[in-house]
Design a protein around this motif. Structure first.
Motif, mmCIF file in Angstrom:
data_model
loop_
_atom_site.group_PDB
_atom_site.id
_atom_site.type_symbol
_atom_site.label_atom_id
_atom_site.label_comp_id
_atom_site.label_asym_id
_atom_site.label_seq_id
_atom_site.Cartn_x
_atom_site.Cartn_y
_atom_site.Cartn_z
ATOM 1 N N ALA A 7 0.785 -0.946 0.108
ATOM 2 C CA ALA A 7 0.157 -0.002 0.046
ATOM 3 C C ALA A 7 0.989 1.457 0.188
ATOM 4 C CB ALA A 7 -0.562 0.395 0.754
ATOM 5 N N ASN A 8 0.150 2.351 0.290
ATOM 6 C CA ASN A 8 1.130 3.581 0.362
ATOM 7 C C ASN A 8 0.288 4.434 1.370
ATOM 8 O OD1 ASN A 8 1.428 6.959 -0.640
ATOM 9 N ND2 ASN A 8 2.765 5.380 -2.283
ATOM 10 N N THR A 9 1.294 5.474 2.461
ATOM 11 C CA THR A 9 0.271 5.660 3.548
ATOM 12 C C THR A 9 -0.340 6.644 3.055
ATOM 13 O OG1 THR A 9 2.058 7.452 3.146
ATOM 14 C CG2 THR A 9 2.991 5.534 5.070
ATOM 15 N N ARG A 10 -0.083 7.733 1.689
ATOM 16 C CA ARG A 10 -1.333 8.749 0.868
ATOM 17 C C ARG A 10 -3.042 8.054 1.174
ATOM 18 N NH1 ARG A 10 1.050 6.984 -4.045
ATOM 19 N NH2 ARG A 10 0.171 5.380 -4.880
ATOM 20 N N ASP A 11 -3.124 6.143 1.499
ATOM 21 C CA ASP A 11 -4.509 5.681 1.220
ATOM 22 C C ASP A 11 -4.387 5.799 2.344
ATOM 23 O OD1 ASP A 11 -4.236 4.802 -0.868
ATOM 24 O OD2 ASP A 11 -3.196 3.146 -0.450
ATOM 25 N N LEU A 12 -4.578 6.246 4.072
ATOM 26 C CA LEU A 12 -4.851 6.164 5.024
ATOM 27 C C LEU A 12 -6.119 7.110 5.596
ATOM 28 C CD1 LEU A 12 -1.282 7.014 7.411
ATOM 29 C CD2 LEU A 12 -2.104 5.366 7.517
ATOM 30 N N VAL A 13 -7.188 6.775 6.166
ATOM 31 C CA VAL A 13 -8.005 7.432 6.530
ATOM 32 C C VAL A 13 -7.797 8.923 7.292
ATOM 33 C CG1 VAL A 13 -10.208 7.846 7.589
ATOM 34 C CG2 VAL A 13 -9.703 5.768 6.594
ATOM 35 N N TYR A 14 -7.086 8.757 8.687
ATOM 36 C CA TYR A 14 -6.198 9.777 8.847
ATOM 37 C C TYR A 14 -4.429 9.644 8.868
ATOM 38 C CZ TYR A 14 -10.284 10.783 12.206
ATOM 39 O OH TYR A 14 -11.431 11.611 12.552
ATOM 40 N N ASP A 15 -4.505 10.482 8.694
ATOM 41 C CA ASP A 15 -2.787 11.257 7.714
ATOM 42 C C ASP A 15 -1.860 11.618 9.077
ATOM 43 O OD1 ASP A 15 -3.561 13.555 8.023
ATOM 44 O OD2 ASP A 15 -2.702 14.526 5.606
ATOM 45 N N VAL A 16 -0.859 11.399 8.571
ATOM 46 C CA VAL A 16 0.124 11.689 9.774
ATOM 47 C C VAL A 16 -0.497 12.711 10.303
ATOM 48 C CG1 VAL A 16 2.272 11.757 11.103
ATOM 49 C CG2 VAL A 16 1.627 10.117 9.128
ATOM 50 N N PRO A 17 -0.741 14.522 10.149
ATOM 51 C CA PRO A 17 -0.939 15.246 10.982
ATOM 52 C C PRO A 17 -2.249 15.531 11.909
ATOM 53 C CG PRO A 17 -0.003 16.160 8.469
ATOM 54 C CD PRO A 17 0.207 14.529 8.690
ATOM 55 N N ARG A 18 -3.417 14.542 11.075
ATOM 56 C CA ARG A 18 -4.582 14.237 11.460
ATOM 57 C C ARG A 18 -4.277 13.802 13.043
ATOM 58 N NH1 ARG A 18 -11.032 13.380 8.483
ATOM 59 N NH2 ARG A 18 -11.267 14.524 10.546
ATOM 60 N N LEU A 19 -3.733 12.482 12.511
ATOM 61 C CA LEU A 19 -3.499 11.810 13.957
ATOM 62 C C LEU A 19 -2.756 12.386 14.818
ATOM 63 C CD1 LEU A 19 -2.662 7.837 12.116
ATOM 64 C CD2 LEU A 19 -4.885 8.176 13.680
ATOM 65 N N ILE A 20 -1.425 13.058 14.521
ATOM 66 C CA ILE A 20 -1.098 13.963 16.006
ATOM 67 C C ILE A 20 -1.962 14.581 16.504
ATOM 68 C CG2 ILE A 20 1.030 15.088 16.087
ATOM 69 C CD1 ILE A 20 2.296 14.185 14.102
ATOM 70 N N GLU A 21 -2.413 15.522 15.276
ATOM 71 C CA GLU A 21 -3.363 16.731 16.372
ATOM 72 C C GLU A 21 -4.699 16.294 16.698
ATOM 73 O OE1 GLU A 21 -6.373 19.687 14.096
ATOM 74 O OE2 GLU A 21 -6.907 18.059 13.102
ATOM 75 N N TYR A 22 -5.310 14.612 16.162
ATOM 76 C CA TYR A 22 -6.744 13.964 17.371
ATOM 77 C C TYR A 22 -5.693 13.181 18.283
ATOM 78 C CZ TYR A 22 -10.729 10.352 17.465
ATOM 79 O OH TYR A 22 -11.272 9.417 18.127
ATOM 80 N N ALA A 23 -4.659 12.634 18.753
ATOM 81 C CA ALA A 23 -3.564 11.870 19.413
ATOM 82 C C ALA A 23 -3.264 12.726 20.922
ATOM 83 C CB ALA A 23 -3.012 11.024 19.489
ATOM 84 N N ALA A 24 -3.356 14.199 19.940
ATOM 85 C CA ALA A 24 -2.444 15.177 21.498
ATOM 86 C C ALA A 24 -4.051 16.164 21.833
ATOM 87 C CB ALA A 24 -1.738 16.064 20.657
ATOM 88 N N SER A 25 -5.173 16.035 20.848
ATOM 89 C CA SER A 25 -6.440 15.966 21.845
ATOM 90 C C SER A 25 -6.977 15.178 23.163
ATOM 91 C CB SER A 25 -7.537 16.492 20.683
ATOM 92 O OG SER A 25 -8.083 14.873 20.599
ATOM 93 N N MET A 26 -6.416 14.325 23.401
ATOM 94 C CA MET A 26 -6.768 13.453 24.392
ATOM 95 C C MET A 26 -4.969 13.370 25.226
ATOM 96 S SD MET A 26 -9.339 11.942 25.008
ATOM 97 C CE MET A 26 -10.659 10.825 25.815
ATOM 98 N N TYR A 27 -3.996 12.938 24.701
ATOM 99 C CA TYR A 27 -3.322 12.727 25.449
ATOM 100 C C TYR A 27 -1.918 14.346 25.188
ATOM 101 C CZ TYR A 27 -4.900 8.143 23.936
ATOM 102 O OH TYR A 27 -5.490 7.069 23.721
ATOM 103 N N THR A 28 -1.285 14.448 25.991
ATOM 104 C CA THR A 28 -0.252 15.369 26.340
ATOM 105 C C THR A 28 0.992 13.950 26.016
ATOM 106 O OG1 THR A 28 -0.493 16.810 28.352
ATOM 107 C CG2 THR A 28 1.576 16.376 27.278
ATOM 108 N N LEU A 29 1.777 14.593 24.527
ATOM 109 C CA LEU A 29 2.963 13.971 23.304
ATOM 110 C C LEU A 29 3.447 14.353 24.189
ATOM 111 C CD1 LEU A 29 1.381 13.855 20.128
ATOM 112 C CD2 LEU A 29 0.336 12.246 21.982
ATOM 113 N N TYR A 30 3.935 12.790 25.235
ATOM 114 C CA TYR A 30 5.952 13.484 25.001
ATOM 115 C C TYR A 30 7.391 12.632 24.254
ATOM 116 C CZ TYR A 30 3.529 14.438 29.993
ATOM 117 O OH TYR A 30 2.953 14.670 30.776
ATOM 118 N N PRO A 31 8.195 13.590 23.890
ATOM 119 C CA PRO A 31 9.351 13.261 23.069
ATOM 120 C C PRO A 31 9.120 11.516 23.651
ATOM 121 C CG PRO A 31 10.091 14.960 24.382
ATOM 122 C CD PRO A 31 8.331 14.690 25.309
ATOM 123 N N GLY A 32 9.472 10.682 22.167
ATOM 124 C CA GLY A 32 9.697 9.638 22.449
ATOM 125 C C GLY A 32 8.311 8.239 22.306
#
Length: 292
Positions: free
Chosen positions: A211-236
């Motif tokens: 496959a190719n990551t262009r087929d993601l429903v939530y792409d990388v920026p949206r996943l980070i935004e989604y995760a960071a809306s719920m959790y504090t994201l720490y280095p690592g």
């Protein structure tokens, strides 16, 4: 890493701050990576190259505060999951990530490619799932999609090993060694667009996933935004971005080869022995009853 050679720049770790109790909820090395990179470049010039064949590859991030997973994040995988009862186990799998949210895997599941994957639950189907894994570099929360990639330290290949069954994902996917990362981390500056990377996974030379990551429903920026809306994201912290279609079972002794463009190839071996578990398992009881 340079080609097939490894350069030991471990002396750079001496400049890391000494943690005191309570230990910070982050990977100290990843948190200091930007500052350490110039020093590591200097140390590399003085280091004697070592063949990659002579080293054991551990996970490229050692102490994430959490492993975050995106379920059902490729459209074709939604379709195959809904059509395969062994994957779905009675769940309505026609929905996507916006219905399911995210889930966490235990940090103790983290492993590098140098340790064979040990299967559990004899009689249960255990599947391979190749995923682009994103390693967070800077603490953040409430970030926007437009700024999300500024918080990434790098990318690596992830294997989300999955036991099929009725239990919650965080249980079935959290056995020791079921979150394989490797073969190394590629720093964010080396990958301009994580939304256009090819992925392939083969078992014993047979292609299973492509496959190719262009087929993601939530792409990388949206996943980070989604995760960071719920959790504090720490280095690592690691975000597994989801797997494409083609998931299938692995067996003792299998050789897994996972490749993502601009990152490299992850080679993993499945241990020839399955770890026995307590027998109180209604799924196994049902299978044995049907066989009888």
């Amino acid at each position: 890493m340079e080609g097939d050679e490894v350069f030991d720049v471990s002396e750079a770790l001496a400049s890391l701050p000494s943690p005191k109790w309570p230990s910070p909820q982050k990977d100290l090395f990843i948190g200091e990576l930007e500052r350490l990179l110039p020093l590591m470049d200097e140390l590399k010039e003085q280091a004697t190259p070592i063949s990659i064949k002579d080293v054991k590859l551990d996970a490229p991030v050692a102490n994430p505060s959490k492993l975050i997973n995106a379920p059902i994040n490729y459209r074709a995988h939604i379709e195959e999951t809904a059509a395969d009862e062994q994957i779905a186990y009675g769940r309505d799998m026609t929905k996507s990530i916006w219905h399911w949210g995210l889930f966490l895997k235990a940090n103790s599941a983290l492993s590098g490619v140098g340790i064979p994957i040990r299967l559990r639950y004899p009689g249960r189907r255990t599947d391979h799932e190749i995923e682009l894994a994103v390693i967070i570099g800077t603490e953040c929360k409430g970030v926007t999609r437009e700024d999300a990639l500024n918080y990434v330290a790098g990318y690596t290949i992830g294997l989300d090993i999955t036991i099929r069954g009725p239990e919650l994902q965080s249980f079935r996917k959290s056995a020791d060694g079921f979150a394989v990362l490797g073969p190394w981390m590629v720093t964010a500056d080396e990958i301009e667009d994580p939304g256009n990377l090819d992925l392939e996974l083969s078992i014993n030379g047979q292609l299973r996933q492509k496959a190719n990551t262009r087929d993601l429903v939530y792409d990388v920026p949206r996943l980070i935004e989604y995760a960071a809306s719920m959790y504090t994201l720490y280095p690592g912290d690691v975000i597994f971005t989801g797997t494409p279609e083609g998931v299938g079972p692995i067996e003792p002794g299998d050789h897994i080869e996972a490749w993502i463009s601009q990152i490299g190839t992850l080679n993993a071996i499945v241990n020839k022995e399955i770890l026995p578990l307590p027998r109180h398992d209604p799924v196994l009881d049902e299978i044995e009853a049907q066989e009888a």
